[in-house]
Design a protein around this motif. Sequence first.
Motif, mmCIF file in Angstrom:
data_model
loop_
_atom_site.group_PDB
_atom_site.id
_atom_site.type_symbol
_atom_site.label_atom_id
_atom_site.label_comp_id
_atom_site.label_asym_id
_atom_site.label_seq_id
_atom_site.Cartn_x
_atom_site.Cartn_y
_atom_site.Cartn_z
ATOM 1 N N LEU A 161 0.774 -1.279 -0.038
ATOM 2 C CA LEU A 161 0.077 0.011 0.020
ATOM 3 C C LEU A 161 0.944 1.084 -0.045
ATOM 4 N N PRO A 162 1.242 1.656 -1.399
ATOM 5 C CA PRO A 162 2.286 2.927 -1.129
ATOM 6 C C PRO A 162 1.413 4.002 -1.309
ATOM 7 N N TYR A 163 0.556 4.223 -0.594
ATOM 8 C CA TYR A 163 -0.204 5.438 -0.514
ATOM 9 C C TYR A 163 0.643 6.837 -0.409
ATOM 10 N N ARG A 164 0.294 7.664 -1.333
ATOM 11 C CA ARG A 164 0.630 8.947 -1.281
ATOM 12 C C ARG A 164 0.179 9.959 -0.022
ATOM 13 N N GLY A 174 -6.771 6.388 6.212
ATOM 14 C CA GLY A 174 -7.217 5.138 6.488
ATOM 15 C C GLY A 174 -7.101 4.238 5.255
ATOM 16 N N SER A 175 -7.642 2.906 5.305
ATOM 17 C CA SER A 175 -7.398 2.321 4.335
ATOM 18 C C SER A 175 -8.419 0.842 4.300
ATOM 19 N N GLY A 176 -9.154 0.681 3.688
ATOM 20 C CA GLY A 176 -10.233 -0.422 3.597
ATOM 21 C C GLY A 176 -9.441 -1.619 3.252
ATOM 22 N N ILE A 177 -8.392 -1.561 2.237
ATOM 23 C CA ILE A 177 -7.598 -2.704 1.745
ATOM 24 C C ILE A 177 -6.936 -3.066 2.890
ATOM 25 N N PHE A 178 -6.114 -2.378 3.774
ATOM 26 C CA PHE A 178 -5.462 -2.903 4.901
ATOM 27 C C PHE A 178 -6.320 -3.629 5.935
ATOM 28 N N ALA A 179 -7.690 -3.275 6.053
ATOM 29 C CA ALA A 179 -8.501 -4.156 7.027
ATOM 30 C C ALA A 179 -8.774 -5.477 6.166
ATOM 31 N N HIS A 180 -9.054 -5.309 4.943
ATOM 32 C CA HIS A 180 -9.365 -6.735 4.277
ATOM 33 C C HIS A 180 -7.995 -7.431 4.321
ATOM 34 N N ALA A 181 -6.910 -6.989 4.039
ATOM 35 C CA ALA A 181 -5.318 -7.774 4.580
ATOM 36 C C ALA A 181 -5.526 -8.409 5.752
ATOM 37 N N MET A 182 -5.904 -7.694 6.800
ATOM 38 C CA MET A 182 -5.759 -8.287 8.092
ATOM 39 C C MET A 182 -6.709 -9.396 8.367
ATOM 40 N N ALA A 183 -8.151 -9.049 7.486
ATOM 41 C CA ALA A 183 -9.177 -10.410 7.510
ATOM 42 C C ALA A 183 -8.568 -11.663 7.041
ATOM 43 N N MET A 184 -7.509 -11.441 6.190
ATOM 44 C CA MET A 184 -6.919 -12.683 5.515
ATOM 45 C C MET A 184 -5.434 -12.885 6.129
ATOM 46 N N ARG A 185 -5.435 -12.218 7.178
ATOM 47 C CA ARG A 185 -3.976 -12.445 7.744
ATOM 48 C C ARG A 185 -2.740 -12.100 6.685
ATOM 49 N N LYS A 186 -2.827 -11.380 6.155
ATOM 50 C CA LYS A 186 -1.515 -10.777 4.977
ATOM 51 C C LYS A 186 -0.973 -9.794 5.533
#
Length: 231
Positions: free
Chosen positions: A139-142, A146-158
């Motif tokens: 997630l190379p955000y400028r 917040g980040s919904g993608i981060f939350a989904h990564a955590m849902a998948m333990r990635k």
Amino acid sequence: HANFFKKILIDDYGIGENKIKIFPQGVIEEVHTLSKQKAKQKFNLKGNVYLLMGSMIPDHGHDIILRQSGKIEGTILVVANPGSVNDRNSERIKKYIEQNKKIVSENNFQKIVRYDLVDINDKKQEWWEYFSASDLVILPYRGGIGSGIFAHAMAMRKPVIGSDIRYFREISENYDCIKIAQSEEDYPEVVKTAVNKKNYKKMVEGCRKYFEDNSLSSIAIKYKKLYFSFK
């Protein structure tokens, strides 16, 4: 949903510190999907896979990673919708996608970077299968709060590699699930460090801890406790 909001509320709006309670974004539970091995087989992927997931807009920084693809060992998998649900952003997204494709073609990175530009969202099973097939989410955000993608990564333990924004910094101070690239040039080295067997195991454990603390059920319990504390 991050503690740095507290300072804004106190300094800019004069709200008393004791009246502020911050809750992080809840992480979805019970995602049922393919194993990593089966997901990689489905998508014809081998080796380490680094996922760039979500809307392709300049603020999300895909180009930062793609320009350095030659320094990253593995497959950089870009999964995104080719258009936008918001018509006002449709042309902007198309233009950014073409800019990123040009980076890949001009540098002969076609064997490293793969584009899966498909009609996809988190209601579709393939959304989660892409997460399952990945080893790291980048997630190379400028910028951002917040980040919904981060939350989904955590849902998948990635495990996640994130940019040096306040939201990710705050998480990294408390959990091992994310490593921060201090500058744009640091991503290849941070990725290399993260996939080291010992470091990767620690990051996965950090993901599990983050999930345990911030799953929707855990957040609901915290909300309930706060609600019943009112007199």
